[in-house]
Design an enzyme around this catalytic site. Sequence first.
Site, PDB file in Angstrom:
ATOM      1  N   ASP A 116      27.699  64.761  58.973  1.00 18.65           N
ATOM      2  CA  ASP A 116      28.208  63.397  59.099  1.00 18.65           C
ATOM      3  C   ASP A 116      29.428  63.466  60.010  1.00 18.65           C
ATOM      4  OD1 ASP A 116      28.898  60.752  58.775  1.00 18.65           O
ATOM      5  OD2 ASP A 116      29.971  61.103  56.896  1.00 18.65           O
ATOM      6  N   ASN A 171      21.328  49.827  61.721  1.00  8.85           N
ATOM      7  CA  ASN A 171      21.700  49.742  60.310  1.00  8.85           C
ATOM      8  C   ASN A 171      22.232  48.341  59.946  1.00  8.85           C
ATOM      9  OD1 ASN A 171      22.097  50.734  57.727  1.00  8.85           O
ATOM     10  ND2 ASN A 171      24.113  51.583  58.182  1.00  8.85           N
ATOM     11  N   LYS A 172      22.373  48.139  58.658  1.00  6.52           N
ATOM     12  CA  LYS A 172      22.914  46.891  58.089  1.00  6.52           C
ATOM     13  C   LYS A 172      22.062  45.677  58.478  1.00  6.52           C
ATOM     14  CE  LYS A 172      27.576  48.789  58.026  1.00  6.52           C
ATOM     15  NZ  LYS A 172      29.018  48.569  58.257  1.00  6.52           N
ATOM     16  N   SER A 548      60.251  78.773  86.324  1.00  3.95           N
ATOM     17  CA  SER A 548      59.009  79.131  85.608  1.00  3.95           C
ATOM     18  C   SER A 548      59.097  78.698  84.145  1.00  3.95           C
ATOM     19  CB  SER A 548      58.721  80.623  85.723  1.00  3.95           C
ATOM     20  OG  SER A 548      59.836  81.422  85.410  1.00  3.95           O
TER      21      SER A 548
END
Length: 635
Positions: A116, A171-172, A548
């Site tokens: 997931d 979905n839904k 540097s």
Amino acid sequence: MTTQDPIYKTDALIAEDIDAYLEAHQHKTMLRFITCGSVDDGKSTLIGRLLYDSKMIFEDQLAALESDSKRSGTQGEEIDFALLVDGLAAEREQGITIDVAYRFFATEKRKFIVADTPGHEQYTRNMVTGASTADLAVILIDARKGVLTQTRRHSYLVKLLGIRHVVLAVNKMDLVGYEQETFERIVADYRAFAESIGIEEFTAIPISGFKGDNITGPSQNTPWYDGTALLPLLEEVEVEDSRDQAGPFRMQVQWVNRPNLDFRGFAGLIASGQIRPGDPVRVLPSGKTSTVARIVSLGGDKDLAVAGESVTITLADEIDCSRGQVIVASQSPLEVADQFESTIVWMDENELVPGRAYWLKIGTQTVSATVAEPKYEVNVNTQEHLASKTLDLNAIGVANITTDREIPFAPYAENRDLGGFILIDKLTNHTVAAGLLHFALRRAQNVHWQATDIGRDHHASMKHQKPAVLWLTGLSGSGKSTIANIVEKKLARMNRHTFLLDGDNVRHGLNKDLGFTEADRVENIRRVGEVAKLMTDAGLIVITAFISPFRSERDMVRGMMQPGEFVEVFVDTPLEVAESRDVKGLYAKARSGQLKNFTGIDSPYEHPESPELRIDTTEMTPEEAADLIIARLIP
């Protein structure tokens, strides 16, 4: 009691049934898949529903889930299946998935490992992690929202990472009244995008993870849909083994197994092909050849080992082979190179710094690598190639990579194990990017080191000295150049052969094309390091005076030199002292905003952690500092 006793027979039959079940379960095929999409598309709910419907939830878990569902505000007797997966407290509070949650479940036909993956753009890097081993991707779309940017991003990554099977789960559907027109519109929109990125086939299913529509079987709420439900599709999809057993033999050495003086084996996972005792093999990148003497596994010696198996191989000859090297079929060697074109998915909040050295981990091998300025960045919505000088969090771009040594590889499209890599920041040890190798650059194959008869040892002996690099680093105004100049004069009086590289001087010629951005500063030091290396090859003592500011670049130059030749001298001057000197008026300009990216003001200076020498200019004069440096160089 005898074997004819009815009770004994019943026990035996039960035992046989259990054994048969375990045997059948052991030989089920495994499908690894991910769920991905935008935030709150219902990924966790879908996985929770799959776990519930496949009866992978214990009674106490179910009771806790029902109790948690009531506390989370779920209406009626409905269960909030997302709570099965969203294990982190922050996820439950926000209602989103942050980490990658791996879950195992099984049906009568197949075993599954599902990842997931997060939907929020900030956690795209987690999605890449979950997708790297997946065979199939379930891309969820909220029927109320349609195709979103993150849907496109995840789909692009799915294609990029070589996942061949794609399921579009709209979905839904219960929240849009199970409208066929809504479903078909979303599928049409997604198909147009999928074709533009090369996803030729996908299966679209209208579902409701919350209500269970079209999850394990057909739903009466979608009579207009005559396709398969999600779980039966997952059970039946044919998954090709990503490790090709028919291809040429390749095995990355994970570990040199040396339990005693009589045994020396090379353990690893076979990435492709198969191997038998007596087969001729080659070790890369060295190219040394031998034949397989034994194939040792946990169950004993084997006559055959194939892709996907972890084994220990012993060779007939004592040849050099160590962790990170690759054993291949002698007649079908891998390509070996040190320059590549690659696709990079940047996963760190700090942007890519072209030219900076990162650790590149490919398989079991870790090497130092630098990334060139990107050729382009990909707009995941339009597939447009955008000009870019760097890569920010979640950006996807194409850039050339150079490693500090040749490595064996295969294009990612041919082999994930031998073509996929990650980049690791050398200072923080954070994984900052994932990448895919495309091919070796032609110049990497055509450019070879030319051996010369007069080497660095001869140059040094002619000058009666040992080559060295005295690397003076510190803030602007710390006194680096002053000290470096005195050091060179003192060495000249001692008849030493030297050369002074000063930060300002090299910007008049060698580095006049560079500015003062972080990337330009990195390239400035890289070039100076290469020049210093050539000068030590000539037998010289090189003195440098450069701010540097970054440790990684100083370490990069150190890595270019022979052991013991690099002497880091930290000219340690407090900022307020350096600023009070301000001979060039640079600090004043930086404070007023006229000078951008000035070290110590709006650009950081990373102090050396363990320099060979530390010079405190508040406690000693430049003359004393020079004497201390020379004493370190010439005891």
